[in-house]
Each structure stands twice: as C-alpha cells, then as structure tokens.
Design a protein around this motif. Structure first.
Motif, PDB file in Angstrom:
ATOM      1  N   HIS A 308       0.834  -1.212   0.000  1.00 33.00           N
ATOM      2  CA  HIS A 308       0.000   0.000   0.000  1.00 33.00           C
ATOM      3  C   HIS A 308       0.862   1.253   0.000  1.00 33.00           C
ATOM      4  CE1 HIS A 308      -3.157   2.846   1.142  1.00 33.00           C
ATOM      5  NE2 HIS A 308      -2.346   3.265   2.097  1.00 33.00           N
ATOM      6  N   CYS A 309       1.874   1.279   0.860  1.00 32.51           N
ATOM      7  CA  CYS A 309       2.748   2.456   0.936  1.00 32.51           C
ATOM      8  C   CYS A 309       3.478   2.685  -0.383  1.00 32.51           C
ATOM      9  CB  CYS A 309       3.759   2.296   2.070  1.00 32.51           C
ATOM     10  SG  CYS A 309       3.037   2.327   3.733  1.00 32.51           S
ATOM     11  N   ASP A 310       3.966   1.610  -0.967  1.00 32.11           N
ATOM     12  CA  ASP A 310       4.685   1.738  -2.238  1.00 32.11           C
ATOM     13  C   ASP A 310       3.797   2.307  -3.333  1.00 32.11           C
ATOM     14  OD1 ASP A 310       6.962   0.736  -1.093  1.00 32.11           O
ATOM     15  OD2 ASP A 310       6.813  -1.259  -1.985  1.00 32.11           O
ATOM     16  N   ILE A 311       2.566   1.835  -3.404  1.00 33.62           N
ATOM     17  CA  ILE A 311       1.634   2.332  -4.432  1.00 33.62           C
ATOM     18  C   ILE A 311       1.324   3.802  -4.207  1.00 33.62           C
ATOM     19  CG2 ILE A 311      -0.715   2.137  -5.357  1.00 33.62           C
ATOM     20  CD1 ILE A 311      -0.547  -0.888  -4.674  1.00 33.62           C
ATOM     21  N   GLU A 312       1.051   4.170  -2.967  1.00 33.27           N
ATOM     22  CA  GLU A 312       0.708   5.565  -2.676  1.00 33.27           C
ATOM     23  C   GLU A 312       1.857   6.506  -3.016  1.00 33.27           C
ATOM     24  OE1 GLU A 312      -2.119   7.200  -1.612  1.00 33.27           O
ATOM     25  OE2 GLU A 312      -3.070   5.299  -2.137  1.00 33.27           O
ATOM     26  N   GLN A 313       3.067   6.110  -2.689  1.00 35.38           N
ATOM     27  CA  GLN A 313       4.219   6.953  -3.013  1.00 35.38           C
ATOM     28  C   GLN A 313       4.349   7.155  -4.524  1.00 35.38           C
ATOM     29  OE1 GLN A 313       7.945   6.012  -0.653  1.00 35.38           O
ATOM     30  NE2 GLN A 313       6.594   4.461   0.206  1.00 35.38           N
ATOM     31  N   ALA A 314       4.223   6.065  -5.269  1.00 38.49           N
ATOM     32  CA  ALA A 314       4.343   6.151  -6.727  1.00 38.49           C
ATOM     33  C   ALA A 314       3.200   6.960  -7.326  1.00 38.49           C
ATOM     34  CB  ALA A 314       4.379   4.753  -7.341  1.00 38.49           C
ATOM     35  N   ARG A 315       2.011   6.783  -6.775  1.00 41.19           N
ATOM     36  CA  ARG A 315       0.857   7.536  -7.279  1.00 41.19           C
ATOM     37  C   ARG A 315       1.065   9.034  -7.087  1.00 41.19           C
ATOM     38  NH1 ARG A 315      -3.156   5.065  -4.663  1.00 41.19           N
ATOM     39  NH2 ARG A 315      -3.900   3.811  -6.445  1.00 41.19           N
ATOM     40  N   LEU A 316       1.530   9.424  -5.914  1.00 43.22           N
ATOM     41  CA  LEU A 316       1.739  10.845  -5.639  1.00 43.22           C
ATOM     42  C   LEU A 316       2.840  11.431  -6.523  1.00 43.22           C
ATOM     43  CD1 LEU A 316       1.373  10.860  -1.752  1.00 43.22           C
ATOM     44  CD2 LEU A 316      -0.213  11.862  -3.422  1.00 43.22           C
ATOM     45  N   LEU A 317       3.906  10.675  -6.756  1.00 39.34           N
ATOM     46  CA  LEU A 317       4.965  11.159  -7.635  1.00 39.34           C
ATOM     47  C   LEU A 317       4.461  11.284  -9.072  1.00 39.34           C
ATOM     48  CD1 LEU A 317       7.878  12.033  -8.030  1.00 39.34           C
ATOM     49  CD2 LEU A 317       8.525   9.619  -8.224  1.00 39.34           C
ATOM     50  N   THR A 318       3.617  10.353  -9.486  1.00 41.42           N
ATOM     51  CA  THR A 318       3.025  10.439 -10.829  1.00 41.42           C
ATOM     52  C   THR A 318       2.169  11.688 -10.956  1.00 41.42           C
ATOM     53  OG1 THR A 318       2.998   8.030 -11.033  1.00 41.42           O
ATOM     54  CG2 THR A 318       1.557   9.261 -12.503  1.00 41.42           C
ATOM     55  N   LEU A 319       1.351  11.954  -9.965  1.00 43.03           N
ATOM     56  CA  LEU A 319       0.490  13.140 -10.007  1.00 43.03           C
ATOM     57  C   LEU A 319       1.313  14.420  -9.985  1.00 43.03           C
ATOM     58  CD1 LEU A 319      -2.371  12.023  -7.581  1.00 43.03           C
ATOM     59  CD2 LEU A 319      -2.412  12.057 -10.074  1.00 43.03           C
ATOM     60  N   LYS A 320       2.393  14.421  -9.221  1.00 41.97           N
ATOM     61  CA  LYS A 320       3.257  15.602  -9.206  1.00 41.97           C
ATOM     62  C   LYS A 320       3.887  15.829 -10.573  1.00 41.97           C
ATOM     63  CE  LYS A 320       7.117  17.849  -6.837  1.00 41.97           C
ATOM     64  NZ  LYS A 320       8.127  17.774  -5.760  1.00 41.97           N
ATOM     65  N   ALA A 321       4.359  14.752 -11.199  1.00 34.64           N
ATOM     66  CA  ALA A 321       4.943  14.882 -12.533  1.00 34.64           C
ATOM     67  C   ALA A 321       3.896  15.376 -13.532  1.00 34.64           C
ATOM     68  CB  ALA A 321       5.521  13.540 -12.983  1.00 34.64           C
ATOM     69  N   ALA A 322       2.697  14.817 -13.470  1.00 35.91           N
ATOM     70  CA  ALA A 322       1.625  15.244 -14.376  1.00 35.91           C
ATOM     71  C   ALA A 322       1.282  16.713 -14.169  1.00 35.91           C
ATOM     72  CB  ALA A 322       0.382  14.372 -14.158  1.00 35.91           C
ATOM     73  N   ASP A 323       1.231  17.143 -12.911  1.00 39.95           N
ATOM     74  CA  ASP A 323       0.926  18.536 -12.599  1.00 39.95           C
ATOM     75  C   ASP A 323       1.993  19.472 -13.156  1.00 39.95           C
ATOM     76  OD1 ASP A 323      -0.623  20.580 -11.024  1.00 39.95           O
ATOM     77  OD2 ASP A 323       1.308  20.746 -10.004  1.00 39.95           O
ATOM     78  N   GLN A 324       3.254  19.076 -13.022  1.00 38.31           N
ATOM     79  CA  GLN A 324       4.346  19.912 -13.543  1.00 38.31           C
ATOM     80  C   GLN A 324       4.338  19.951 -15.070  1.00 38.31           C
ATOM     81  OE1 GLN A 324       6.794  21.837 -11.692  1.00 38.31           O
ATOM     82  NE2 GLN A 324       5.036  21.530 -10.348  1.00 38.31           N
ATOM     83  N   MET A 325       3.987  18.840 -15.712  1.00 40.68           N
ATOM     84  CA  MET A 325       3.847  18.832 -17.170  1.00 40.68           C
ATOM     85  C   MET A 325       2.777  19.815 -17.619  1.00 40.68           C
ATOM     86  SD  MET A 325       4.104  14.702 -17.747  1.00 40.68           S
ATOM     87  CE  MET A 325       3.826  14.704 -19.540  1.00 40.68           C
ATOM     88  N   ASP A 326       1.674  19.839 -16.895  1.00 35.88           N
ATOM     89  CA  ASP A 326       0.576  20.751 -17.237  1.00 35.88           C
ATOM     90  C   ASP A 326       0.961  22.211 -17.011  1.00 35.88           C
ATOM     91  OD1 ASP A 326      -1.089  18.613 -17.867  1.00 35.88           O
ATOM     92  OD2 ASP A 326      -1.931  18.493 -15.841  1.00 35.88           O
ATOM     93  N   LEU A 336      11.131  14.966 -13.198  1.00 41.31           N
ATOM     94  CA  LEU A 336      10.053  14.237 -12.525  1.00 41.31           C
ATOM     95  C   LEU A 336       9.555  13.080 -13.389  1.00 41.31           C
ATOM     96  CD1 LEU A 336       8.058  17.167 -10.895  1.00 41.31           C
ATOM     97  CD2 LEU A 336       9.193  15.288  -9.694  1.00 41.31           C
ATOM     98  N   ILE A 337       9.519  13.300 -14.708  1.00 40.30           N
ATOM     99  CA  ILE A 337       9.118  12.213 -15.610  1.00 40.30           C
ATOM    100  C   ILE A 337      10.131  11.073 -15.517  1.00 40.30           C
ATOM    101  CG2 ILE A 337       8.765  11.557 -18.023  1.00 40.30           C
ATOM    102  CD1 ILE A 337       7.811  14.453 -18.527  1.00 40.30           C
ATOM    103  N   ALA A 338      11.426  11.422 -15.502  1.00 40.93           N
ATOM    104  CA  ALA A 338      12.459  10.397 -15.356  1.00 40.93           C
ATOM    105  C   ALA A 338      12.325   9.679 -14.018  1.00 40.93           C
ATOM    106  CB  ALA A 338      13.841  11.033 -15.488  1.00 40.93           C
ATOM    107  N   ALA A 339      12.045  10.434 -12.969  1.00 37.76           N
ATOM    108  CA  ALA A 339      11.944   9.838 -11.634  1.00 37.76           C
ATOM    109  C   ALA A 339      10.804   8.831 -11.558  1.00 37.76           C
ATOM    110  CB  ALA A 339      11.761  10.934 -10.584  1.00 37.76           C
ATOM    111  N   ILE A 340       9.654   9.200 -12.090  1.00 36.67           N
ATOM    112  CA  ILE A 340       8.522   8.272 -11.985  1.00 36.67           C
ATOM    113  C   ILE A 340       8.710   7.089 -12.919  1.00 36.67           C
ATOM    114  CG2 ILE A 340       7.038   9.464 -13.663  1.00 36.67           C
ATOM    115  CD1 ILE A 340       6.076   7.502 -10.446  1.00 36.67           C
ATOM    116  N   LYS A 341       9.412   7.300 -14.040  1.00 38.90           N
ATOM    117  CA  LYS A 341       9.678   6.164 -14.937  1.00 38.90           C
ATOM    118  C   LYS A 341      10.634   5.161 -14.277  1.00 38.90           C
ATOM    119  CE  LYS A 341       9.698   3.800 -18.823  1.00 38.90           C
ATOM    120  NZ  LYS A 341      10.706   2.797 -18.500  1.00 38.90           N
ATOM    121  N   ILE A 342      11.467   5.623 -13.374  1.00 43.31           N
ATOM    122  CA  ILE A 342      12.325   4.724 -12.598  1.00 43.31           C
ATOM    123  C   ILE A 342      11.507   4.034 -11.506  1.00 43.31           C
ATOM    124  CG2 ILE A 342      14.297   4.608 -11.007  1.00 43.31           C
ATOM    125  CD1 ILE A 342      15.352   7.182 -12.519  1.00 43.31           C
ATOM    126  N   VAL A 343      10.692   4.811 -10.824  1.00 39.29           N
ATOM    127  CA  VAL A 343      10.021   4.341  -9.610  1.00 39.29           C
ATOM    128  C   VAL A 343       8.829   3.421  -9.906  1.00 39.29           C
ATOM    129  CG1 VAL A 343       8.593   5.117  -7.657  1.00 39.29           C
ATOM    130  CG2 VAL A 343      10.753   6.282  -8.195  1.00 39.29           C
TER     131      VAL A 343
END
Length: 408
Positions: A308-326, A336-343
């Motif tokens: 659960h913790c792992d999913i939540e962390q990845a989800r939040l990083l994905t949303l942060k990357a998406a927000d910055q893209m927008d 951030l895109i590179a970071a989430i693609k790693i994570v």
C-alpha cells in the motif's frame, strides 16, 4: 498542488469504473483464453469493437489528448487523465476499448502536434475514430537502441520519394491485423550533428518491401492481438510527403512523444499494482494456513502494508509529474518524468510479485491476470528507455542543478 480531482475528472472516473465493472472485468478471463484457441491471434475479437462503440457513446473516448489538441480529444490535462488511465490500467488490454492504448496514443499525439494537414487527414482521423491501429518502429536488434542516436535504419531521399532500409524489432502494434500505418525512425543524414541525423516517416504496412518476420515475445507473452513485430525494410519507397515535420527532426519528435508516453505507462502500472493489492487482500482473507486465515499472519499484514505504501508513493509522484507537465511543459518536468519512470515499474514489479506469492501457484497460472501484469511491469523497465538511462540523465541533471545553486 491540490489533492482533490475536479468535478469533470470525478464524473469520468465514476463512469469509467462502472463501465469496467459492467463490461470489462466479467469478460477478462474469457477474452485472454480465446487467444489459445483462435486461428487468428492477431485479429481483434469482435467483443472489443462492440465495447469500443459503447465507450464512445458513453463519452469515454480519446481521453488521453489534452486541451491543446482540441477538438481531437477530451480536453483533459495530464493531471486529469492520471486517475482515468490508472482505472483502465487495472486490465492491461482495456485501454484499447477507450482508444487510449499504446502505441496509438503516442502516434496520435505525434500526428496531432507535428503532422501536416495531409498526414492528419490520412492517418490521424482514422486513428482518432478507432477505425485503424498503428505501429511505432524505433528499436533495432543490432544496436543499443536506448541511445536513439545509434539507430542505423537509413531513410534516403530519391526524387519525390524516400527509400527506407533497415531492421527493426519490438515494433509495437505491428502484428495486429488492423495496423495500417507505422511511424518509423531512421537516419536521413549520418553526417549531421548527432541529434539532427534522425527523422521520422510514415510507412503504410502494405508498402512493398515491408516484411514482418515474426512476433516478438516479452517475458513469454506475445501480447495478442496487438503484438510487437520484427520487421525488415528492404528498399521501401514512400512519398516524400510522408516525412514528419522535416528531415533531422526525428529526435525532437521522439522527445516530444516519449514524455507523455512514459507517464502513461506509469499511470497504467499503478492501476495494475492497485488491482494486485486488491486481489491480495481478498485472497488472504479467504485462504487459511497453519490454523488461521493468511490475513491474520503478521508477515502477510506487513507485506500488505508495504505494498500500500509503495503504491501511494508512486501515485503521488506520478500526479506531481503530471501537474508539472501541465503547468510548465514536458521539458521543465523532465526530471520528474524520469523519476517516476524509474520508480513506478519497479514498484509494480515488487507489488505484483508479492501478490503472486500470496496466491501461491494460482498466482503464476493463467487463471489470474497477475503473471501477465508482472510481465508488463518488467517489460516497461526497458520500454521507453531502460532504468539506467533515466537514472544517468536524472543524476546528471541533479548534480548540475546543485552546482548552479552553489554558485548563486
């Protein structure tokens, strides 16, 4: 950033969830099993075409294209699309039902952003309508394709045509019977500056000289009915108008394409991981070992908590990357895109692996989607750039930023 989705996203998420529960989950296992008995594994089953019509009527169509591409898409931002992509990602083949599957999404984005009016009319419009499918040919067996400047396929101008020669594999989408067009990346000028040698060009599948040698498996899966083809281009001639944006723009197009493509994979993998966790919770509540339900075992509870913790962390990083893209564009958000693609792919591998463990032998079988999900997650650690490339670039960027800050 805000952690509440807007009303439009909430409404679409609710509709999408209902659609998945009503139409997709009930037919998932029968759909996957059908490819073991069919004489034509590369033909999309009729049930998908039926569901595509229903999805279009429900307004769940082309959700991936952001506002800048209106009137083509739904006008959603990357942040708006993230939870929807996650919902679709819970069943790996479901994205096609909503015309949101790779490589079509990336190809449509390329054509919408860089294509000529003629190219849009010929190929983008049928893709947007879900009438055809497409392939993307970049990776080659003889060079390290993680460095796109290594690509050896030649694209040579001869009169009013380009002639293409080369050998590709893992050409996503090209095995499907409805794949009518490929975007091919190759070199138009090997003597130009390193990132100006490459070009991208449209090649219809039925062009003479295009030979599909075989489907390429990924972790034992052929990904029917989409597939990933090994293709030889032998003096393939296409009109000069098929070049996208112009000679030497291929690397630029690839970078523009891969930002959204990478984060879409991460969104889908979060859906896969979340479903794996949900399945694990159900399994451990029903299964008994050593005199009590698995859910009462301390090690199982710890694993569930970590998942659960792992999913939540990845989800939040994905949303942060998406927000910055927008907010700032793909280039500014590249770290951030590179970071989430790693994570995200690594996270999904861990979570799905734990879910398989909790299911025992069943988890490795064809009776659950877990093994296929794991193969997808593991493959994405290579697709759109392997972990090492993203880590190398991200590490370089972080070091440079720190050096710049130290000077100030």
């Amino acid at each position: 950033m805000h952690f509440e989705y807007n009303d439009k996203t909430k409404s679409l998420a609710e509709k999408l969830t209902t659609f998945m529960q009503t139409h997709v989950y009930p037919m998932e296992q029968a759909y996957l099993a059908s490819f073991q008995t069919t004489d034509s594994p590369w033909k999309t089953p009729a049930v998908i075409d039926t569901l595509k019509e229903q999805a279009r009527e429900a307004g769940l169509w082309n959700l991936f294209l952001p506002e800048e591409y209106l009137p083509y898409g739904a006008g959603l931002s990357n942040l708006d699309y993230a939870p929807l992509c996650e919902i679709m990602g819970r069943v790996p083949f479901a994205s096609e039902i909503f015309n949101c599957s790779a490589p079509d999404t990336g190809n449509m984005e390329v054509l919408a952003k860089y294509g000529s009016d003629q190219q849009k009319a010929a190929w983008l419009e049928p893709l947007l309508a879900g009438e055809i499918r497409s392939g993307f040919a970049m990776t080659e067996p003889d060079v390290a394709s993680s460095d796109a400047t290594n690509i050896q396929t030649s694209i040579v101008k001869k009169g009013d045509h380009y002639v293409i020669n080369g050998h590709k594999w893992y050409t996503s989408g090209a095995m499907n019977e409805n794949c009518k067009i490929m975007i091919v990346m190759g070199k138009t000028d090997p003597t130009a500056a390193r990132h100006k040698q490459q070009s991208q060009i449209l090649v219809p599948m039925d062009t003479p000289g295009v030979t599909v040698k075989r489907p390429m498996g990924a972790m034992g899966y052929l990904d029917e009915p989409v597939g990933h083809a090994e293709i030889v281009f032998d003096n393939v001639s296409v009109p000069a108008d098929n070049i996208i944006l112009g000679e030497g723009r291929g690397f630029e197009i690839a970078q523009g394409r891969l930002g959204p493509g990478r984060i879409h994979h991460c969104m889908r993998l979060i859906g896969c991981a979340q479903r794996a966790l949900d399945m694990a919770c159900e399994r451990v509540s029903q299964r008994e070992a050593f005199g009590k339900p698995l859910s009462k075992q301390q090690s199982v509870r710890e694993s569930i908590a970590t998942m659960h913790c792992d999913i939540e962390q990845a989800r939040l990083l994905t949303l942060k990357a998406a927000d910055q893209m927008d907010r700032h564009g793909n280039k500014v958000a590249k770290d951030l895109i590179a970071a989430i693609k790693i994570v995200a792919p690594r996270m999904a591998c861990r979570v799905i692996d734990e879910a398989i463990q909790m299911h025992g032998a069943l988890g490795t079988s064809q009776d659950t989607p877990l093994a296929g999900m794991y193969a997808y997650a593991r493959t994405v650690r290579l697709a759109d750039g392997p972990d090492q490339v993203h880590m190398m670039q991200l590490g370089k960027s972080i070091i440079e930023k720190r050096a710049q800050e130290a000077v100030k």
